[in-house]
Design an enzyme around this catalytic site. Sequence first.
Site, PDB file in Angstrom:
ATOM      1  N   ARG A  49     -37.511   6.488  -6.266  1.00 48.73           N
ATOM      2  CA  ARG A  49     -36.066   6.532  -6.495  1.00 48.73           C
ATOM      3  C   ARG A  49     -35.427   7.650  -5.690  1.00 48.73           C
ATOM      4  O   ARG A  49     -34.313   7.486  -5.172  1.00 48.73           O
ATOM      5  CB  ARG A  49     -35.789   6.736  -7.995  1.00 48.73           C
ATOM      6  N   HIS A 102     -37.277   4.288 -14.003  1.00 52.62           N
ATOM      7  CA  HIS A 102     -36.267   4.260 -12.936  1.00 52.62           C
ATOM      8  C   HIS A 102     -36.621   5.239 -11.834  1.00 52.62           C
ATOM      9  O   HIS A 102     -36.376   4.973 -10.649  1.00 52.62           O
ATOM     10  CB  HIS A 102     -34.893   4.585 -13.535  1.00 52.62           C
ATOM     11  N   CYS A 103     -37.214   6.366 -12.192  1.00 52.11           N
ATOM     12  CA  CYS A 103     -37.565   7.408 -11.217  1.00 52.11           C
ATOM     13  C   CYS A 103     -38.571   6.933 -10.174  1.00 52.11           C
ATOM     14  O   CYS A 103     -38.603   7.455  -9.061  1.00 52.11           O
ATOM     15  CB  CYS A 103     -38.150   8.625 -11.927  1.00 52.11           C
ATOM     16  N   VAL A 104     -39.422   5.981 -10.525  1.00 45.68           N
ATOM     17  CA  VAL A 104     -40.522   5.599  -9.632  1.00 45.68           C
ATOM     18  C   VAL A 104     -40.305   4.230  -8.996  1.00 45.68           C
ATOM     19  O   VAL A 104     -41.229   3.653  -8.417  1.00 45.68           O
ATOM     20  CB  VAL A 104     -41.879   5.631 -10.375  1.00 45.68           C
TER      21      VAL A 104
END
Length: 391
Positions: A139, A382-384
Site C-alpha cells: 500500500r 489494507h496496508c499490504v
Amino acid sequence: MEDSSRPHAELDGQLGRRRFLTAAGIVVAGTALTAATGGQALAAQRRTTAGPGVAAGYRVPLDTVRHTRTWMAWPDSTTIWRNKLSGVQSNIALIAKTIAKYEPVTMCANPASVSKARSMCGSTVTVIGDIPVDDCWMRDTGPVFRTDGAGGLDTIGLNFNGWGNHQNPHGNDALVAGRLAAYLGLPFTAAGLVAEGGAVETDGAGTLMATRSSIINANRNPGMSQAAIEGALCAAFGATKVIWFTGIAGQDITDDHVDATSRFTGAGTAAVQMPLAGDTDVWSNDERQQYQTLTSSTSAQGTPFTVGQIQGPDYNRIRSTDPNFVGSYANYYLCNNAVISAQFGDTRADSAAKATLARLFPGRTVEQLNIDYLGAGGGGIHCVTQQQPVA
C-alpha cells in the site's frame, strides 16, 4: 472499571506499529545509508518518464470500483521481522489466497524467495521475482493507479522514503512503484511530494483526507507549506480538496496513517473506527477527532458527508497480548465482490464489525481473517495490498 490504556504501537521503549523495525537496529543514525539507498532510488524514480496528468482527466478512483488484480509483496527479511517472520509470512499468504478467491493476485518476491512464496500462497496466487522488495507494505510502496473514465490507466509514485527514513534500508521499496509500472508497461509520474498510499484516502470524486502529522512533516516534505503539499496531493490524485486531520506525530513509524481509522465508502459517505467510551489514550482521542472533523466537513462538491462508525475491539478481550497490537477493522480491503477484514478474538466486536461492513458494502461477501502476526507488526490487510482498477 475498563482499562483506558489501550495498547497501541508507540515508538518509545517497545516494539510496535512496524516500530520493531527500529528496535532491530535498522534505523541508522545520520544520513549515509539514506544517501546510499533511498536517495538514489528516489532520484531514479523521479527520472521515470512522466505520464498523463490531471489535465487529461486522470484521477484515483474509489476503492469500490472493479479491479483487474491485487498487488502484494512477500516479506523475507529476518533483519526486519526477526522471529516474527514466519508468522507474518503465513498471514500474507492467507490474505493473498483469500483475495484470490475473488480476483487475481500478483505477489512480488525477491528471486531467492519465489519458491517459498509460491509454496505458501498456492497455485491461485501468481508470484513473480521481477520486482525486488524490502518488505510487505505494498500500500505504501506500490504505485497508485489512476483512470480517466475512457479506458486510460496510468500510475503515480509517492516517492516512498522509508516512512520519513524511519526504516533503512528501503532502496528496493523506493523503486517498487516505478518498477511495477514499467513491468505493466504503464505511464508513470513521480508525485511532487513524499507520502505513502496508506496516508491518503480518496472518494474518487475530488476529495481527499489525510493526517497532517504524516504528510506535513519535515521527515517527508521539509520546507513545503501546507498549500504546496495540498496542491501536489490534488495533482497526484486528481482531486480538488483535502480534509486534514491533526493526527499523531512521532508515536509510530507512519506518523498516523489515515487508513487505519477513516475510510471513504462511497460518494458522499465515509466510516470511522471508534474507540470504547472509556478509552482515553492518544489514539482513541485521535479517532474521535477524525470523526468530529469529518462529520463537520463537506466534499469537493460542497455537500456534507454521511459518516458511519465502526466499533473498535476491546483490547482486553482480543487474542493478542502484544502491547503494541493494532486492531483496526477500518483497515479492510475491498476486492471484487468481497470485503477482506481482520478479526481479533473479541467475538462480540468481531461480529459487530462484520455486520457493519456488510451494511456499508451490500452485496459483498465479508471475509474476516486472523492476521494477529501482522497486527503485532503494526499493520493490516489494507496496508499490504494495492488494487489495480479496471481502466
